[in-house]
Scaffold this motif. Structure first.
Motif, PDB file in Angstrom:
ATOM      1  N   THR A  43      -3.548   0.358  -3.272  1.00 48.38           N
ATOM      2  CA  THR A  43      -3.323  -0.950  -2.647  1.00 48.38           C
ATOM      3  C   THR A  43      -3.132  -1.996  -3.737  1.00 48.38           C
ATOM      4  O   THR A  43      -3.958  -2.120  -4.653  1.00 48.38           O
ATOM      5  N   ARG A  84       0.844  -1.195   0.000  1.00 50.35           N
ATOM      6  CA  ARG A  84       0.000   0.000   0.000  1.00 50.35           C
ATOM      7  C   ARG A  84       0.875   1.240   0.000  1.00 50.35           C
ATOM      8  O   ARG A  84       1.941   1.277   0.620  1.00 50.35           O
ATOM      9  N   SER A  85       0.429   2.277  -0.725  1.00 51.13           N
ATOM     10  CA  SER A  85       1.139   3.553  -0.749  1.00 51.13           C
ATOM     11  C   SER A  85       0.112   4.678  -0.709  1.00 51.13           C
ATOM     12  O   SER A  85      -0.903   4.622  -1.417  1.00 51.13           O
ATOM     13  N   THR A  86       0.378   5.698   0.114  1.00 51.18           N
ATOM     14  CA  THR A  86      -0.576   6.796   0.302  1.00 51.18           C
ATOM     15  C   THR A  86       0.073   8.125  -0.071  1.00 51.18           C
ATOM     16  O   THR A  86       1.236   8.377   0.239  1.00 51.18           O
ATOM     17  N   ASP A 145      -9.762   9.455  -0.083  1.00 51.27           N
ATOM     18  CA  ASP A 145     -10.226   9.877   1.237  1.00 51.27           C
ATOM     19  C   ASP A 145     -10.756   8.696   2.050  1.00 51.27           C
ATOM     20  O   ASP A 145     -11.758   8.795   2.759  1.00 51.27           O
ATOM     21  N   GLY A 146     -10.068   7.552   1.919  1.00 50.78           N
ATOM     22  CA  GLY A 146     -10.400   6.386   2.716  1.00 50.78           C
ATOM     23  C   GLY A 146     -11.495   5.503   2.162  1.00 50.78           C
ATOM     24  O   GLY A 146     -11.822   4.474   2.772  1.00 50.78           O
ATOM     25  N   TRP A 152      -3.350  -1.841  -9.154  1.00 52.30           N
ATOM     26  CA  TRP A 152      -3.505  -1.124  -7.893  1.00 52.30           C
ATOM     27  C   TRP A 152      -4.953  -0.674  -7.733  1.00 52.30           C
ATOM     28  O   TRP A 152      -5.516  -0.058  -8.638  1.00 52.30           O
ATOM     29  N   GLU A 175     -13.075   3.256  -1.261  1.00 56.76           N
ATOM     30  CA  GLU A 175     -12.734   2.675  -2.557  1.00 56.76           C
ATOM     31  C   GLU A 175     -13.273   3.544  -3.681  1.00 56.76           C
ATOM     32  O   GLU A 175     -14.428   3.987  -3.655  1.00 56.76           O
ATOM     33  N   ARG A 203      -0.738  12.293   0.206  1.00 57.12           N
ATOM     34  CA  ARG A 203      -1.592  13.256   0.910  1.00 57.12           C
ATOM     35  C   ARG A 203      -1.475  14.649   0.308  1.00 57.12           C
ATOM     36  O   ARG A 203      -0.392  15.126  -0.001  1.00 57.12           O
ATOM     37  N   ARG A 262      -6.736  12.679   0.161  1.00 52.77           N
ATOM     38  CA  ARG A 262      -5.824  11.558   0.403  1.00 52.77           C
ATOM     39  C   ARG A 262      -6.110  10.446  -0.607  1.00 52.77           C
ATOM     40  O   ARG A 262      -7.269  10.079  -0.836  1.00 52.77           O
ATOM     41  N   TYR A 263      -5.033   9.925  -1.201  1.00 54.81           N
ATOM     42  CA  TYR A 263      -5.138   8.813  -2.144  1.00 54.81           C
ATOM     43  C   TYR A 263      -4.343   7.637  -1.596  1.00 54.81           C
ATOM     44  O   TYR A 263      -3.187   7.805  -1.193  1.00 54.81           O
ATOM     45  N   THR A 264      -4.929   6.462  -1.638  1.00 53.47           N
ATOM     46  CA  THR A 264      -4.227   5.245  -1.236  1.00 53.47           C
ATOM     47  C   THR A 264      -4.315   4.239  -2.376  1.00 53.47           C
ATOM     48  O   THR A 264      -5.397   4.005  -2.930  1.00 53.47           O
TER      49      THR A 264
END
Length: 337
Positions: free
Chosen positions: A229, A216-218, A242-243, A237, A245, A220, A225-227
């Motif tokens: 996975t 996982r990489s985030t 913002d948390g 990926w 999907e 900000r 916020r983008y994550t």
């Protein structure tokens, strides 16, 4: 006697002889006694010419026919999600705007969805960002009045609701201003001068050696916020914003094969929104560092773009080209630390 059409009929003895030869495959014989023409001999070439490889998209590294480029500026506040048509984009750029939130710039060429949106306004950063695409079409909902002359002077085929009304539609399911959608096929029909996809510096191929395994990489921003996975099942990926999907209404979860975290200088521009907030400007010309996410690994990289009309290259720290995984790529223009 040659056996060609138009020759005089031979005698019975010769006819019998020719029919006998038919069994050896040398002549044909019909019920009328007339020999069929001998097939024209064909020569086998000494070498088989090489098959021309299929054309590859310079944006995805996958087979694709040359086609015009359509860039679409997309809203990306929570009220604008989920998006439509984003899964079909070749490239997706993430840009910071006023208030520390982000907007997306989706680039289409290989595939066109039936619908994409919600569409929002352009920013000054878009002009330099798209300069190395030649003359693409840019669809957007409008722009700050002082920015409009710069957009018109740029090598862009501009598409707005007023200039190409047949390409836009409003959705009754979303409140304004998050309800404007684009029909890409109609948009390109209204922009016949848009250039086909061309090399913008990206390279595709097998994974480079090294890198670090990451799940996982985030990234900000001040208010976003983008994550990303890694999904072994998708070999891509999965995106969260913002948390939550990130999904497209037409294709489901957003799953780029490559994610580029391009660290850029984000500075104030000369422009501001209607509330007086200064618009950020993301500098995409110059040099800097980047993190390339592909195949479940992270690779440190450097990016270089000498001028607005030159492509952006991504290399390993020692200068070797760093190839992306074929498929969709997200380029996240992240503020330098």
């Amino acid at each position: 006697m040659t056996g060609e059409r138009g020759a005089r009929r031979p005698g019975r003895v010769l006819t019998a002889l020719l029919c006998a030869l038919t069994a050896a495959g040398l002549y044909g014989c019909s019920d009328s006694g007339r020999p069929e023409p001998s097939p024209t001999p064909t020569s086998t070439p000494a070498t088989t010419p090489a098959t021309k490889p299929p054309s590859l998209s310079p944006f995805t590294g996958l087979p694709a026919r040359p086609a015009p480029v359509l860039a679409v500026k997309l809203d990306n506040v929570p009220a604008a999600r989920p998006h439509t048509g984003l899964g079909a984009a070749d490239l997706v750029y993430v840009e910071q705007v006023e208030g520390g939130v982000t907007r997306l710039l989706a680039v289409y060429s290989s595939h066109l969805p039936d619908l994409t949106g919600p569409v929002r306004s352009a920013r000054e950063s878009d002009i330099a960002l798209l300069a190395d695409f030649g003359r693409p079409a840019l669809a957007y909902s409008g722009a700050q009045s002082a920015l409009t002359p710069l957009l018109r002077a740029a090598p862009l085929d501009l598409l707005t609701e007023s200039s190409a009304p047949q390409a836009f539609q409003r959705s009754a399911r979303r409140p304004a201003p998050h309800n404007l959608y684009l029909r890409p096929g109609r948009a390109l029909a209204a922009a016949p001068g848009a250039d086909d996809a061309r090399d913008i510096g990206l390279r595709f191929g097998p994974a480079p050696p090294g890198g670090t395994a990451v799940a996982r990489s985030t990234v900000r921003y001040p208010a976003a916020r983008y994550t990303f996975t890694w999904s072994a099942a998708d070999h891509a990926w999965r995106v969260a914003m913002d948390g939550r999907e990130a999904r497209a209404t037409d294709t489901g979860p957003l799953t780029p094969e490559t994610v580029v975290v391009q660290r850029v200088t984000v500075r104030p521009s000369r422009f501001h929104d209607k509330f007086g907030s200064v618009s950020p400007y993301s500098e995409t010309v110059g040099t800097g560092t980047a993190l390339i996410l592909r195949d479940g690994r992270a690779h440190e990289a450097r990016w270089s773009r000498p001028s607005p009309t030159s492509g952006t290259t991504f290399t390993t720290p020692d200068g070797a080209p760093l190839p992306f995984a074929p498929g969709q790529t997200w380029i996240v223009l992240a503020p330098r630390a």
